[in-house]
Design a protein around this motif. Structure first.
Motif, PDB file in Angstrom:
ATOM      1  N   UNK A 143      15.526   0.992  12.943  1.00 27.43           N
ATOM      2  CA  UNK A 143      14.391   1.722  12.376  1.00 27.43           C
ATOM      3  C   UNK A 143      13.194   1.443  13.283  1.00 27.43           C
ATOM      4  N   UNK A 144      12.199   2.317  13.235  1.00 31.27           N
ATOM      5  CA  UNK A 144      10.954   2.097  13.982  1.00 31.27           C
ATOM      6  C   UNK A 144       9.812   1.981  12.972  1.00 31.27           C
ATOM      7  N   UNK A 145       8.615   1.691  13.468  1.00 33.55           N
ATOM      8  CA  UNK A 145       7.460   1.708  12.570  1.00 33.55           C
ATOM      9  C   UNK A 145       6.317   2.421  13.283  1.00 33.55           C
ATOM     10  N   UNK A 146       6.385   3.734  13.251  1.00 32.94           N
ATOM     11  CA  UNK A 146       5.413   4.538  13.979  1.00 32.94           C
ATOM     12  C   UNK A 146       4.853   5.639  13.075  1.00 32.94           C
ATOM     13  N   UNK A 147       5.755   6.290  12.372  1.00 36.51           N
ATOM     14  CA  UNK A 147       5.376   7.420  11.531  1.00 36.51           C
ATOM     15  C   UNK A 147       5.467   7.018  10.053  1.00 36.51           C
ATOM     16  N   UNK A 148       4.889   7.848   9.198  1.00 34.06           N
ATOM     17  CA  UNK A 148       4.956   7.591   7.764  1.00 34.06           C
ATOM     18  C   UNK A 148       6.391   7.486   7.283  1.00 34.06           C
ATOM     19  N   UNK A 149       7.241   8.446   7.733  1.00 33.17           N
ATOM     20  CA  UNK A 149       8.626   8.439   7.240  1.00 33.17           C
ATOM     21  C   UNK A 149       9.400   7.205   7.705  1.00 33.17           C
ATOM     22  N   UNK A 150       8.956   6.557   8.798  1.00 33.31           N
ATOM     23  CA  UNK A 150       9.627   5.323   9.241  1.00 33.31           C
ATOM     24  C   UNK A 150       9.517   4.238   8.165  1.00 33.31           C
ATOM     25  N   UNK A 151       8.341   4.179   7.529  1.00 35.84           N
ATOM     26  CA  UNK A 151       8.137   3.124   6.530  1.00 35.84           C
ATOM     27  C   UNK A 151       9.060   3.352   5.330  1.00 35.84           C
ATOM     28  N   UNK A 152       9.271   4.632   4.981  1.00 39.24           N
ATOM     29  CA  UNK A 152      10.173   4.941   3.862  1.00 39.24           C
ATOM     30  C   UNK A 152      11.601   4.533   4.217  1.00 39.24           C
ATOM     31  N   UNK A 153      12.006   4.803   5.473  1.00 39.91           N
ATOM     32  CA  UNK A 153      13.370   4.454   5.914  1.00 39.91           C
ATOM     33  C   UNK A 153      13.589   2.945   5.842  1.00 39.91           C
TER      34      UNK A 153
ATOM     35  N   UNK B  15       0.869  -1.179   0.000  1.00 41.78           N
ATOM     36  CA  UNK B  15       0.000   0.000   0.000  1.00 41.78           C
ATOM     37  C   UNK B  15       0.903   1.225   0.000  1.00 41.78           C
ATOM     38  N   UNK B  16       0.485   2.248  -0.737  1.00 43.00           N
ATOM     39  CA  UNK B  16       1.274   3.473  -0.811  1.00 43.00           C
ATOM     40  C   UNK B  16       0.987   4.355   0.409  1.00 43.00           C
ATOM     41  N   UNK B  17       2.029   5.022   0.919  1.00 41.26           N
ATOM     42  CA  UNK B  17       1.844   5.863   2.112  1.00 41.26           C
ATOM     43  C   UNK B  17       0.733   6.891   1.918  1.00 41.26           C
TER      44      UNK B  17
ATOM     45  N   UNK C 232      12.074   0.760   3.966  1.00 36.49           N
ATOM     46  CA  UNK C 232      12.120   0.314   2.574  1.00 36.49           C
ATOM     47  C   UNK C 232      13.503   0.596   1.957  1.00 36.49           C
ATOM     48  N   UNK C 233      13.987   1.852   2.150  1.00 38.06           N
ATOM     49  CA  UNK C 233      15.278   2.232   1.563  1.00 38.06           C
ATOM     50  C   UNK C 233      16.386   1.338   2.090  1.00 38.06           C
ATOM     51  N   UNK C 234      16.365   1.132   3.406  1.00 34.65           N
ATOM     52  CA  UNK C 234      17.424   0.329   4.032  1.00 34.65           C
ATOM     53  C   UNK C 234      17.386  -1.108   3.500  1.00 34.65           C
ATOM     54  N   UNK C 235      16.178  -1.677   3.402  1.00 33.65           N
ATOM     55  CA  UNK C 235      16.040  -3.061   2.934  1.00 33.65           C
ATOM     56  C   UNK C 235      16.593  -3.201   1.509  1.00 33.65           C
ATOM     57  N   UNK C 236      16.174  -2.284   0.627  1.00 34.19           N
ATOM     58  CA  UNK C 236      16.599  -2.395  -0.763  1.00 34.19           C
ATOM     59  C   UNK C 236      18.091  -2.097  -0.913  1.00 34.19           C
ATOM     60  N   UNK C 237      18.622  -1.182  -0.095  1.00 36.15           N
ATOM     61  CA  UNK C 237      20.071  -0.917  -0.105  1.00 36.15           C
ATOM     62  C   UNK C 237      20.838  -2.175   0.298  1.00 36.15           C
ATOM     63  N   UNK C 238      20.362  -2.852   1.338  1.00 38.15           N
ATOM     64  CA  UNK C 238      21.035  -4.071   1.809  1.00 38.15           C
ATOM     65  C   UNK C 238      21.054  -5.119   0.696  1.00 38.15           C
ATOM     66  N   UNK C 239      19.924  -5.245  -0.004  1.00 37.48           N
ATOM     67  CA  UNK C 239      19.840  -6.256  -1.073  1.00 37.48           C
ATOM     68  C   UNK C 239      20.835  -5.924  -2.184  1.00 37.48           C
ATOM     69  N   UNK C 240      20.875  -4.644  -2.585  1.00 38.45           N
ATOM     70  CA  UNK C 240      21.784  -4.257  -3.683  1.00 38.45           C
ATOM     71  C   UNK C 240      23.244  -4.409  -3.264  1.00 38.45           C
ATOM     72  N   UNK C 241      23.550  -4.077  -2.008  1.00 38.52           N
ATOM     73  CA  UNK C 241      24.945  -4.239  -1.533  1.00 38.52           C
ATOM     74  C   UNK C 241      25.324  -5.711  -1.480  1.00 38.52           C
ATOM     75  N   UNK C 242      24.400  -6.553  -1.009  1.00 34.36           N
ATOM     76  CA  UNK C 242      24.677  -7.991  -0.913  1.00 34.36           C
ATOM     77  C   UNK C 242      24.915  -8.580  -2.289  1.00 34.36           C
ATOM     78  N   UNK C 243      24.223  -8.028  -3.277  1.00 37.84           N
ATOM     79  CA  UNK C 243      24.328  -8.520  -4.649  1.00 37.84           C
ATOM     80  C   UNK C 243      25.749  -8.383  -5.195  1.00 37.84           C
ATOM     81  N   UNK C 244      26.526  -7.463  -4.609  1.00 36.27           N
ATOM     82  CA  UNK C 244      27.897  -7.238  -5.101  1.00 36.27           C
ATOM     83  C   UNK C 244      28.882  -8.243  -4.500  1.00 36.27           C
ATOM     84  N   UNK C 245      28.433  -8.997  -3.498  1.00 39.99           N
ATOM     85  CA  UNK C 245      29.364  -9.865  -2.766  1.00 39.99           C
ATOM     86  C   UNK C 245      29.233 -11.327  -3.201  1.00 39.99           C
TER      87      UNK C 245
END
Ligand code: FAD
Ligand code: NAD
Length: 469
Positions: free
Chosen positions: A144-154, A60-62, A156-169
């Motif tokens: 990260x927390x899950x309380x405010x709208x911006x928490x959900x964005x954080x 769902x979109x914020x 998401x960014x962190x999860x996708x960053x981790x995936x892309x970084x792992x992809x290089x290893x």
């Protein structure tokens, strides 16, 4: 604000703090022509929290679950002033609130020197709670927390960053394994719903878009107690644990997190013989969801009202939601400590009740003004006095519990429903999931929100979730 009522009485200033479940429910049900209403909140929108766990993965979109405060105030029948700021202090002696701008829209602190104040005749405190870290070292800095709208964005960014970084290893690099591990701390409904959504994302979308990585992504859920979802019935708790296990979520109960650093979680695990051992769990993304803690503005208020001296977990109220030890401060929702759980359902009903209470107070005020206006004949005085007695009567707040619902992932939900005072109905599975969806859409604040949420669900079903950050 127009200063007078139609009969010439001076309108009272009603200040409402917060734009969450409690305050917005009050505002939507209040006849705002009766007061000079001002609402102060750092969040210029209402957030439909029940669907917040669906936002980090893009189910769902914020924007679909927020409603701007100004849309709500514009629809009120009287003028309502909205101030985007955080109340920093409440002074019951002078009846003033001090407020300032403290955070930007991403939750970063801003150094605003512009602090100002406003006076009130009546105050409603609905500032909610913050996420409790219980002083656990490292959490504020690394999780990260899950309380405010911006928490959900954080998240998401962190999860996708981790995936892309792992992809290089390389595949056997332990760093790759660490980056692909997401740890959610807290097996309450927030933690369980988020873990379920993350696992859905891995199984339904990442397995297609990043097939070489998806099988290595691990979602771990840590809970200090022997069971998750403490407020649900035992059969539903067991059912939820079974579904989490089947969907490959690594649930570790009896595991209390004691410390966190940039790459590891340190937890104490209770053994069958009653002893404890420390474990180190490496993580790429860490989400902390261990429940509520009291906001500073509330702990500061405890000190100013002697009757609140023993309050710890929230403001103590009387049966009419008035703050004990005060004549003109009311409170509702997660910033209070009552016999009810801190849920949206409770805050919403308290808001509806307070709207009625404020209608009564305005009526009483108006009748007293009429009585004081001029010399009235006995018959009129008696009539007004009778009206006054009737208007002064209001039943105490009574909460009606409809039950609890939670999404547990894999298109399954659990429901613990109550009908009247005596009947309960427990269910889990796909049917409950459809019920969960229907119930949540019907609870969304506006028609716009309802339509957008349904569109988001349809988009997810047809095209899958997005993998861009
Ligand atoms: P909130 O809704 O948190 O609102 C508080 C408001 O006060 C916010 O607008 C905030 O910006 C504002 N504020 C904060 N500090 C200040 C300040 N100093 N001055 C002025 N304003 C301030 N409950 C359910 O019943 N069902 C669910 O499915 C459910 N799901 C949830 C999912 C998640 C992820 C979370 C985090 C909670 C969920 N809850 C659910 C709990 C529910 O959201 C809360 O109980 C509810 O939001 C409490 O309402 P409130 O008005 O007290 O506080
Ligand atoms: P919670 O208080 O319900 O659960 C927090 C969990 O974290 C507890 O089980 C606790 O034992 C655990 N915990 C605490 N410290 C820990 C530690 N150091 N290590 C490991 N585990 C730890 O919190 P919540 O899930 O954020 O919910 C907050 C409120 O919001 C509750 O009243 C809840 O009912 C409500 N809520 C309801 C729903 C729903 O109805 N679907 C969804 C989300 C939140």
């Amino acid at each position: 604000h127009s200063e007078l009522t139609p009969s010439g009485n001076k309108k009272k200033n009603l200040v409402i703090l917060g734009s969450g479940w409690g305050s917005i429910s009050l505002l939507k049900n209040l006849d705002t022509t009766l007061y000079n209403v001002t609402i102060i909140s750092p969040r210029n929108y209402f957030l439909f929290t029940p669907l917040l766990p669906s936002v980090p993965t893009g189910t769902v979109d914020l924007k679909s679950i927020v409603e701007p405060v100004r849309t709500i105030t514009r629809r009120s029948n009287g003028e309502v002033i909205y101030i985007e700021a955080e109340a920093t202090s409440i002074d019951p002696a002078t009846k003033t609130i001090t407020y300032k701008h403290t955070k930007d829209h991403e939750g970063n602190p801003v150094d605003s020197r512009f602090e100002t104040s406003i006076s009130y005749d009546y105050l409603v405190v609905g500032v909610g709670a913050k996420v409790g870290t219980f002083g656990t070292p490292g959490v504020d800095k690394h999780a990260c927390f899950l309380k405010e709208g911006y928490d959900s964005t954080k998240i998401r960014r962190k999860l996708l960053d981790c995936i892309e970084q792992a992809n290089l290893l390389p595949e056997d690099d332990p760093e790759r394994k660490r980056l692909l591990t997401t740890i959610v701390v807290g097996g309450g409904p927030t933690g369980v719903e988020l873990a379920g959504e993350l696992q859905d994302y891995v199984e339904q979308d990442l397995s297609r878009w990043v097939p070489t990585i998806a099988p290595q992504i691990k979602v771990t859920l840590l809970e200090a107690m022997p069971k998750i979802l403490a407020m649900f019935d035992k059969t539903l708790i067991d059912y939820a644990a079974q579904i989490l296990a089947e969907s490959n979520i690594d649930l570790q109960t009896n595991t209390m997190v004691k410390k966190v650093d940039e790459t590891n979680v340190y937890a104490s695990v209770k053994q069958a013989d009653g002893s404890s051992k420390m474990v180190t769990l490496p993580y790429g993304l860490l989400v902390w969801a261990t429940g509520n803690a009291t906001r500073e503005v509330i702990t500061d208020l405890f000190k100013k009202i002697p009757e609140q001296a023993n309050a710890r977990r929230g403001l103590l109220l009387d049966d009419y939601l008035k703050v004990q030890g005060s004549d003109d401060i009311y409170a509702l929702g997660d910033c209070t400590f009552t016999k009810y759980a801190p849920t949206a359902q409770v805050a919403h009903q308290e808001g509806v009740y307070l709207a009625e209470l404020f209608h009564n107070l305005a009526k009483v005020d108006e009748l007293k003004f009429e009585l004081s206006k001029s010399v009235l004949d006995t018959e009129k005085t008696n009539k007004l006095n009778r009206k006054l007695t009737r208007a002064s009567k209001l039943e105490p707040f009574k909460y009606v519990h409809f039950g609890a619902l939670a999404y547990i992932g894999s298109e399954k939900a659990i429901a613990d429903l109550t009908w009247k005072d005596w009947q309960t109905f427990q269910s889990g599975g796909l049917f409950t999931y459809i019920f969960w969806k229907t119930a949540y859409v019907s609870m969304c604040l506006s028609v716009r929100n309802k339509v957008l949420v349904c569109v988001d669900w349809s988009k997810t079903a047809i095209f899958g979730r997005d993998t861009s950050n």
